[in-house]
Design a protein around this motif. Structure first.
Motif, PDB file in Angstrom:
ATOM      1  N   PRO A   1       0.839  -1.213   0.000  1.00  0.00           N
ATOM      2  CA  PRO A   1       0.000   0.000   0.000  1.00  0.00           C
ATOM      3  C   PRO A   1       0.870   1.258   0.000  1.00  0.00           C
ATOM      4  O   PRO A   1       1.978   1.271   0.532  1.00  0.00           O
ATOM      5  N   ALA A   2       0.349   2.272  -0.632  1.00  0.00           N
ATOM      6  CA  ALA A   2       1.003   3.581  -0.640  1.00  0.00           C
ATOM      7  C   ALA A   2       0.029   4.559  -0.008  1.00  0.00           C
ATOM      8  O   ALA A   2      -1.066   4.774  -0.526  1.00  0.00           O
ATOM      9  N   PHE A   3       0.436   5.121   1.095  1.00  0.00           N
ATOM     10  CA  PHE A   3      -0.439   6.030   1.830  1.00  0.00           C
ATOM     11  C   PHE A   3      -0.130   7.468   1.406  1.00  0.00           C
ATOM     12  O   PHE A   3       0.869   8.046   1.812  1.00  0.00           O
ATOM     13  N   LYS A   4      -1.015   8.021   0.564  1.00  0.00           N
ATOM     14  CA  LYS A   4      -0.827   9.394   0.100  1.00  0.00           C
ATOM     15  C   LYS A   4      -1.633  10.375   0.942  1.00  0.00           C
ATOM     16  O   LYS A   4      -1.142  11.435   1.301  1.00  0.00           O
TER      17      LYS A   4
ATOM     18  N   LEU B   1       3.461   0.185   9.108  1.00  0.00           N
ATOM     19  CA  LEU B   1       2.972   0.757   7.850  1.00  0.00           C
ATOM     20  C   LEU B   1       3.530   2.155   7.584  1.00  0.00           C
ATOM     21  O   LEU B   1       3.329   2.706   6.503  1.00  0.00           O
ATOM     22  N   GLN B   2       4.234   2.718   8.548  1.00  0.00           N
ATOM     23  CA  GLN B   2       4.798   4.065   8.394  1.00  0.00           C
ATOM     24  C   GLN B   2       5.812   4.112   7.250  1.00  0.00           C
ATOM     25  O   GLN B   2       5.983   5.141   6.613  1.00  0.00           O
ATOM     26  N   GLN B   3       6.455   2.979   6.977  1.00  0.00           N
ATOM     27  CA  GLN B   3       7.472   2.977   5.914  1.00  0.00           C
ATOM     28  C   GLN B   3       6.859   3.123   4.526  1.00  0.00           C
ATOM     29  O   GLN B   3       7.529   3.501   3.578  1.00  0.00           O
ATOM     30  N   HIS B   4       5.592   2.836   4.379  1.00  0.00           N
ATOM     31  CA  HIS B   4       4.914   2.951   3.086  1.00  0.00           C
ATOM     32  C   HIS B   4       4.274   4.322   2.893  1.00  0.00           C
ATOM     33  O   HIS B   4       3.602   4.560   1.898  1.00  0.00           O
TER      34      HIS B   4
END
Length: 167
Positions: free
Chosen positions: A50-53, A62-65
């Motif tokens: 996932p890419a969190f925009k 998930l912070q790394q994404h």
């Protein structure tokens, strides 16, 4: 009748070409399908990350994404730059109206006649001088002397008034 035979031959040749084209397009479509299948097969092993925009995840794993936020360009500065570029500096401050005004329709005639007019002007001056000489010769000498003295007196008076006015 010979024309009918050639037309039939041409029709047969055309049919064969169409069959060959259909075969080629079918082969190309099969090749594209096989390439897509190969790409799909290789991508199945990988799991999309996932890419969190727009969302900041709470989980630390998930912070790394997290995709870094981009800076929004300031529209006001761009608009000001465009407005400054749009303002045209005057190239010529003063416009000479004589250069813009159209020429009169007879300007070329005047230019061509100017040389002839100069010649005529000289001839008229000569003719006037000759007429004056003839009159002076025909008139009495007293008239000439009196005319010259009267003229010199008038010119002296004019000079005197001019000199006094200029002071």
């Amino acid at each position: 009748m010979a024309d009918v035979g050639t037309l039939q031959e041409q029709a047969l040749k055309r049919k064969e070409r169409l069959k060959n084209l259909r075969k080629k397009t079918a082969q190309n479509e099969d090749d594209e399908d096989s390439l897509k299948r190969k790409a799909d097969d290789s991508g199945e092993d990988e799991i999309k990350k996932p890419a969190f925009k727009n969302y900041k995840p709470e989980d630390e794993s998930l912070q790394q994404h997290l995709v870094p936020q981009t800076e929004v360009p300031k529209v006001e500065e761009q608009v000001q730059d465009q407005l400054k570029a749009a303002v045209a500096e005057p190239v010529v401050e003063e416009v000479d109206i004589t250069n813009l005004a159209p020429r009169k329709p007879d300007w070329d005639l005047k230019r061509d006649v100017a040389k002839k007019l100069e010649k005529l002007e000289r001839r008229t001056q000569r003719a006037i001088a000759e007429l004056i000489r003839e009159r002076l010769q025909n008139s009495e000498e007293n008239d000439i002397v009196s005319a010259l003295t009267a003229h010199s007196e008038v010119s002296e008076k004019e000079k005197a008034t001019y000199d006094s006015d200029s002071d």
